[in-house]
Design a protein around this motif. Structure first.
Motif, short mmCIF file in Angstrom:
data_model
loop_
_atom_site.label_atom_id
_atom_site.label_comp_id
_atom_site.label_asym_id
_atom_site.label_seq_id
_atom_site.Cartn_x
_atom_site.Cartn_y
_atom_site.Cartn_z
N ASP A 267 -18.92 -13.17 -58.22
CA ASP A 267 -18.41 -12.02 -57.47
C ASP A 267 -19.52 -11.31 -56.70
O ASP A 267 -19.35 -10.18 -56.25
CB ASP A 267 -17.72 -11.03 -58.40
N ALA A 268 -20.67 -12.00 -56.54
CA ALA A 268 -21.81 -11.41 -55.86
C ALA A 268 -22.18 -12.13 -54.57
O ALA A 268 -23.20 -11.83 -53.96
CB ALA A 268 -23.03 -11.40 -56.80
N SER A 269 -21.35 -13.09 -54.16
CA SER A 269 -21.57 -13.85 -52.91
C SER A 269 -22.94 -14.51 -52.89
O SER A 269 -23.60 -14.57 -51.84
CB SER A 269 -21.41 -12.93 -51.69
N LEU A 270 -23.37 -15.05 -54.02
CA LEU A 270 -24.73 -15.61 -54.13
C LEU A 270 -24.95 -16.72 -53.11
O LEU A 270 -24.34 -17.78 -53.18
CB LEU A 270 -24.94 -16.16 -55.55
N GLY A 271 -25.83 -16.46 -52.15
CA GLY A 271 -26.22 -17.45 -51.16
C GLY A 271 -25.17 -17.80 -50.13
O GLY A 271 -25.37 -18.72 -49.33
N ALA A 272 -24.05 -17.08 -50.11
CA ALA A 272 -22.89 -17.50 -49.32
C ALA A 272 -22.94 -17.02 -47.88
O ALA A 272 -23.55 -16.01 -47.55
CB ALA A 272 -21.61 -16.98 -49.98
N ILE A 273 -22.24 -17.76 -47.02
CA ILE A 273 -21.88 -17.24 -45.71
C ILE A 273 -20.71 -16.28 -45.92
O ILE A 273 -19.71 -16.64 -46.54
CB ILE A 273 -21.48 -18.38 -44.75
N VAL A 274 -20.85 -15.08 -45.40
CA VAL A 274 -19.88 -14.02 -45.63
C VAL A 274 -19.13 -13.72 -44.34
O VAL A 274 -19.72 -13.57 -43.28
CB VAL A 274 -20.58 -12.75 -46.17
#
Length: 345
Positions: free
Chosen positions: A68-75
């Motif tokens: 739930d922390a968007s680790l390393g993600a394209i947002v």
């Protein structure tokens, strides 16, 4: 450049997830998966020549599915916050999901970081593509998206964004990598030194949404115009710091076009990261809580064990007329580039 692709798991919807690796001649490498275009590892030499993984990541796909922390993600489709999840475009009102207090955050409950993209290598680049249909998470317009990652022989990670739409929409893309230049899981980043080329930040209200006002950084804990330890002023008496309990603010970058936006460095490891971008803003964020999912190797990522430098358009930009436009019109092409260059001090 050595490129490899390996299986990483299967989603509950039976989608295959792969892990892609770009490795240069020196052995430094990045690992990125097609689930959310997520950066899993960035391994670069420290001052002693030892490869150090400076990106927080998770152990396996099942753990990423719970992230739930968007680790390393394209947002996206719209990174950061939109007040009350509401905006108007071309005279029509839109209501998006509320998934962060009273706000819409990072594109909604199932943003781009929770989607499996099409990935392939081409000319030593890693290219991800995806079609985001009209109505996905409530946004208008069908978007065709391309995210291109590059990894150079001198340890520079480049991220290029491109998007087109068949109807006017709003767009704000970023990468949500978490950095610790001493190595992921290696304690606090509060002793990392940081410089940000910004004379002001966008003021936040109590719900962490920009009000439209700019606050000069001069004389405040947000003055990073010269190298300063992240922790030096993080506990200062300041209304903006109290809102989130940490740095979680958009810095108004000086200049335009592709330019140096920030420098992050650690005297302990000797690693320096220089961020270049053509975006108008940069979100400085250091998580002040233990991340909910265990990291690579079963490590607990403790409070202040990482820092994010998210290049972006301004949060809530669609609702504040004098902020840089976040509207992508039908037939137009959005293009942007951000680079993180790693070197030794």
């Amino acid at each position: 450049m050595k490129t490899t692709k390996t299986a990483f798991g299967t989603t509950p919807e039976n989608q295959t997830v792969s892990l892609f690796r770009l490795e240069n001649a020196s052995g430094a490498y990045v690992e990125i998966m097609d689930y959310g275009c997520r950066i899993m590892s960035i391994c670069v030499p420290d001052k002693k020549g030892n490869l150090t993984d400076v990106a927080l990541g998770l152990e396996d796909l099942d753990t990423y599915l719970k992230d739930d922390a968007s680790l390393g993600a394209i947002v996206g489709r719209f990174a950061n916050r939109i007040a009350n999840g509401r905006f108007s475009l071309n005279g029509k009102d839109y209501q998006l999901a509320i998934n962060n207090g009273p706000n819409h955050l990072h594109g909604g409950p199932t943003g781009y970081g929770q989607r499996v993209w099409d990935g392939r290598f081409s000319d030593n680049k890693l290219i991800f593509t995806r079609t985001s249909p009209a109505g996905e998470e409530g946004y208008p317009g069908t978007l065709n998206l391309t995210i291109t990652y590059g990894w150079s022989e001198d340890n520079e990670l480049s991220i290029s964004y491109e998007a087109t739409t068949d109807a006017d929409t709003i767009l704000n893309l970023t990468n949500h990598a978490y950095f610790n230049l001493n190595g992921h899981g290696s304690g606090t980043v509060l002793n990392h030194e940081l410089r940000i080329d910004a004379d002001s930040i966008t003021e936040l209200n109590k719900d962490q949404v920009p009000t439209g006002n700019y606050i000069p950084v001069d004389g405040t804990p947000f003055d990073f115009r010269e190298l300063k330890e992240i922790g030096k002023d993080i506990e200062a008496e300041n209304e903006q710091l109290k809102i989130g309990g940490t740095y979680d603010h958009n810095f108004v970058l000086n200049g335009t076009g592709l330019r140096e936006a920030a420098v992050l460095q650690s005297k302990e490891s000797g690693i320096r990261m220089t961020c270049f971008t053509d975006q108008p803003g940069l979100q400085l964020y250091s998580a002040c809580y233990t991340l909910h999912q265990k990291g690579k190797g079963g490590i607990d990522y403790a409070p202040f064990s990482s820092v994010c430098l998210e290049t972006q358009h301004f949060p809530n930009g669609i609702n504040i007329d004098h902020f840089p436009s976040v509207v992508l019109k039908a037939g137009e092409t959005f293009k942007s580039q951000t680079m993180y260059h790693f070197s030794v001090m």
